[in-house]
Design an enzyme around this catalytic site. Sequence first.
Site, short mmCIF file in Angstrom:
data_model
loop_
_atom_site.label_atom_id
_atom_site.label_comp_id
_atom_site.label_asym_id
_atom_site.label_seq_id
_atom_site.Cartn_x
_atom_site.Cartn_y
_atom_site.Cartn_z
CB CYS A 215 42.76 -71.37 2.90
SG CYS A 215 43.50 -72.89 3.51
CB THR A 216 38.71 -68.67 0.28
OG1 THR A 216 38.39 -67.33 -0.03
CG2 THR A 216 37.46 -69.51 0.31
#
Length: 248
Positions: A215-216
């Site tokens: 994730c980011t």
Amino acid sequence: MATENPAEWRAPRRHPLRVAVGAFGDLLFTVGVLLALLVAHSLWWTNLVADRHAHLSAERLRQSWSVPAAPPAGAAAPTAAAPPPFAPGDAVGFLHVPALGTGYQVLIRVGTDGDTLADGVAGAYTTPYRSAMPWDPEGNVALAAHRDGHGAKFHDLDRLEPGDPMVVETRDRWYVYRVDATLDETAKDDTGVIAPVPVGSPYRGPGRYLTLTTCTPVYTSLYRMAVWGSLVREEPMDQGRTPPAELR
């Protein structure tokens, strides 16, 4: 004898607005404490639990490797290049990435469901594209891991740059990859990044690839990022499990 006037000792009545403000302040304090506890649980406690589970799973896998593999009844012993099929939840090996720290090691399991990744591992995708295995003649070894909480094994994935080595350790061989490209941000539903020939990567045809996803931005799950690498070489495992030069 004079009698006391009850009005003289009765506590003064608080203004309703002050009462409301005080109650609201207490509520904010309570909510703040609960949020702090939630953050501590998500980013600290889950890391402790996941690291413990991953450590025990890693020990079990290495212990199983110390015992000679027994072939199924009536079948020939599997070769180093073609181990038996792996089922969801099975441990495949370990991912080593020197750029993410000395001794960095992540257990690889089949599956990317919540329970699997919560154990502080890197999960091999089973859908929408089934991850290749390192020993397959071609394909994309596509892995996912948490960036925050639950071990946060890919927390620093954004530090990887083209040229950095990535090594997958299995029972019988070392597989050495080199980072070729990174994708800083893409949509959560962009499944093309883990396709056999990853969409958006520099690759234009089948090969032996390794893709890492997480994730980011950090502390969110708004988007996904990806790191793509290709196989440089593989080395047979000697009796002492001597690591390749990239890990020495």
